[in-house]
Design an enzyme around this catalytic site. Structure first.
Site, short mmCIF file in Angstrom:
data_model
loop_
_atom_site.label_atom_id
_atom_site.label_comp_id
_atom_site.label_asym_id
_atom_site.label_seq_id
_atom_site.Cartn_x
_atom_site.Cartn_y
_atom_site.Cartn_z
N LEU A 64 0.82 -1.21 0.00
CA LEU A 64 0.00 0.00 0.00
C LEU A 64 0.85 1.26 0.00
O LEU A 64 0.33 2.37 -0.11
CB LEU A 64 -0.94 -0.01 1.21
CG LEU A 64 -1.80 -1.29 1.31
CD1 LEU A 64 -2.66 -1.24 2.57
CD2 LEU A 64 -2.66 -1.46 0.08
N ARG A 65 2.18 1.08 0.17
CA ARG A 65 3.17 2.16 0.04
C ARG A 65 3.17 3.18 1.17
O ARG A 65 3.93 4.14 1.13
CB ARG A 65 3.01 2.88 -1.30
CG ARG A 65 3.36 2.04 -2.50
CD ARG A 65 4.71 1.39 -2.37
NE ARG A 65 5.35 1.08 -3.64
CZ ARG A 65 6.49 0.41 -3.75
NH1 ARG A 65 7.10 -0.01 -2.66
NH2 ARG A 65 7.02 0.16 -4.92
N ASN A 278 9.55 -8.35 -9.66
CA ASN A 278 10.12 -9.32 -8.72
C ASN A 278 9.01 -10.25 -8.26
O ASN A 278 8.01 -9.77 -7.73
CB ASN A 278 10.73 -8.62 -7.48
CG ASN A 278 12.14 -8.14 -7.73
OD1 ASN A 278 12.85 -8.66 -8.57
ND2 ASN A 278 12.55 -7.13 -6.97
N ASP A 305 0.18 -9.23 -6.15
CA ASP A 305 1.52 -8.66 -5.98
C ASP A 305 1.50 -7.17 -6.31
O ASP A 305 2.41 -6.64 -6.96
CB ASP A 305 2.54 -9.39 -6.85
CG ASP A 305 3.99 -9.12 -6.42
OD1 ASP A 305 4.17 -8.69 -5.27
OD2 ASP A 305 4.91 -9.32 -7.22
#
Length: 438
Positions: A64-65, A278, A305
């Site tokens: 969610l940063r 990634n 992701d």
């Protein structure tokens, strides 16, 4: 609020239920599925003719940063994206800034999410302080604050003894450790080793970066008895090792991302930085093995992701671009596409993004474990309504997420995706509705 959902195709993946029925909601719970009494007085009446009424989606991997990376995503923007994607519960990794290694940070994050009432948030606590791989965190305190497990996110623990102690600690309290299997010494490249990486001159990440880590993890699980969830497997060899470990009876589960399920290294094309991800995209045989493993149950769940990245970090040479892509709003569509390609029924397909992820979370959900990811009378009213026959084009302007970069952007892929969310309810609260239902 009392809500009546009429004429919908009710699908409960946990039981295989798939029938036309009405559904009544009151006080945040489902009170009736089937024939609703005419005495039920709804505050809101939704005609779901032509729509699937399914459990809210459960996503086991969404960044969610916030805190620390607000320029790439805010809690409000990303939880709005979750609601628009039909996701009613999500697990977030601990690699925020500061790292989720203190109870106060976890309390703050969960409090803010509850205030927004858009999606249930289940944080993972850091396995080691600052994700440095040296000192274990206070797992008991973090669990009391609401962590559902412990993770190193994308940072492998170099010292195997530290990892062993972490698993011993977790096993003592029956906690689950979430690990993305990657050998730190071999996993430093930017693309999967192979012909494409060689041709483009990109540093490679060999399959053994995943399998060596898996062998280590499985040996430690045998010794400690700890439960481990393996995050975002990417290779055919890795899947086969997981299959053998499950056959042996080891307490391990695994998931795969929508990116690895649908893309290969060929999609990198001419250094398309939207494909900088990634784990890195691997070859077709790996993708096919992942798709088959999700279908046969070797892999337990499909995850978005979700990793929003801002434009400046993506408009760089491939090797320098920040890995990641937005995915919360695409999870349902990518699951449906995989299910259709694999010849699975709708309940079988939806189980990988509803009831199966709940099984991975298990008792960490408390009382929610009995009804999350399901549609059951008396259970929580976390519901996703979607049109299975609608197709939509993924364009930056339609995404609620602050991150606009995705490998499935219509401008580059030219492919419209199946399944469009029309409404999302979280505990009976209407968290999202498409304009057509307004």
């Amino acid at each position: 609020m009392k809500v009546l959902i009429r004429n919908g195709r009710v699908v409960n993946p946990a039981t295989g239920r798939d029938e036309l029925a009405d559904l009544a909601v009151a006080n945040g719970r489902i009170v009736t599925i089937g024939s609703v009494s005419p005495d039920f007085q709804a505050d809101r009446d939704i005609d779901a003719k032509g729509l699937v009424v399914a459990p809210g989606l459960v996503d086991l991997a969404a960044r969610l940063r916030e805190p620390g990376h607000e320029h790439e995503g805010m809690l409000e923007s990303e939880l709005n994206a979750a609601a628009a994607g039909g996701v009613t519960s999500l697990v977030c990794p601990p690699d925020t800034d500061p790292t989720l290694d203190e109870p106060g940070l976890v309390d703050m994050l969960k409090f803010r999410a509850r205030k927004l009432s858009l999606c249930r948030l289940f944080p993972l606590g850091a396995l080691t302080r600052g994700l440095q791989g040296e000192v274990l965190t206070e797992m008991v305190e973090l669990t009391e604050s609401g962590c559902v497990g412990f993770s190193q996110a994308e940072v492998p623990i170099a010292n195997t003894q530290v990892l062993q102690r972490a698993l011993q600690y977790a096993a003592t309290y029956n906690y689950t450790v979430w690990l993305r299997p990657q050998d730190g010494s071999l996993g430093g490249g930017v693309a999967a080793s192979g012909a494409v990486a060689t041709r483009l001159g990109l540093s490679g990440v060999p399959v053994i970066a995943e399998t060596i880590a898996l062998h280590t993890i499985f040996e430690l699980v045998r010794v400690t008895g700890a439960r481990v969830h393996l995050c975002r497997l990417s290779s055919a060899a890795g899947v086969e090792l997981l299959r053998r470990a499950k056959a042996e009876g080891l307490p391990v589960t695994g998931d795969v991302s929508i990116n690895s399920l649908h893309l290969t290294d060929v999609d990198i094309g001419y250094f398309n930085s939207s494909m900088r991800l990634n784990p890195p995209l691997r070859q077709q045989k790996d993708r096919e093995a992942l798709r088959a493993a999700l279908a046969d149950g070797t892999l337990d769940a499909l995850v978005s992701d979700h990793t929003p990245v801002d434009a400046d970090a993506k408009t760089l040479p491939f090797g320098e671009a920040e890995p990641g892509a937005t995915g919360l709003e695409l999870l349902l569509s990518m699951a449906l596409k995989w299910g259709q390609d694999s010849g699975l029924s709708l309940p079988q397909t939806l189980s990988r993004i509803t009831s199966k992820p709940v099984q991975v979370l298990g008792d960490t959900l408390g009382s929610l474990v009995q009804s999350a990811g399901q549609l059951v009378e008396g259970g929580v009213a976390d519901i996703c309504l979607f049109d299975p026959d609608a197709f939509w084009q993924v364009k930056p302007g339609v995404l609620k997420s602050q991150g606009k970069h995705t490998p499935f952007d219509f401008a580059t892929s030219g492919t419209a995706l199946p399944g469009q969310v029309r409404a999302t309810l979280v505990a009976g609260h209407l968290a999202y509705q498409a304009p057509a239902l307004a």
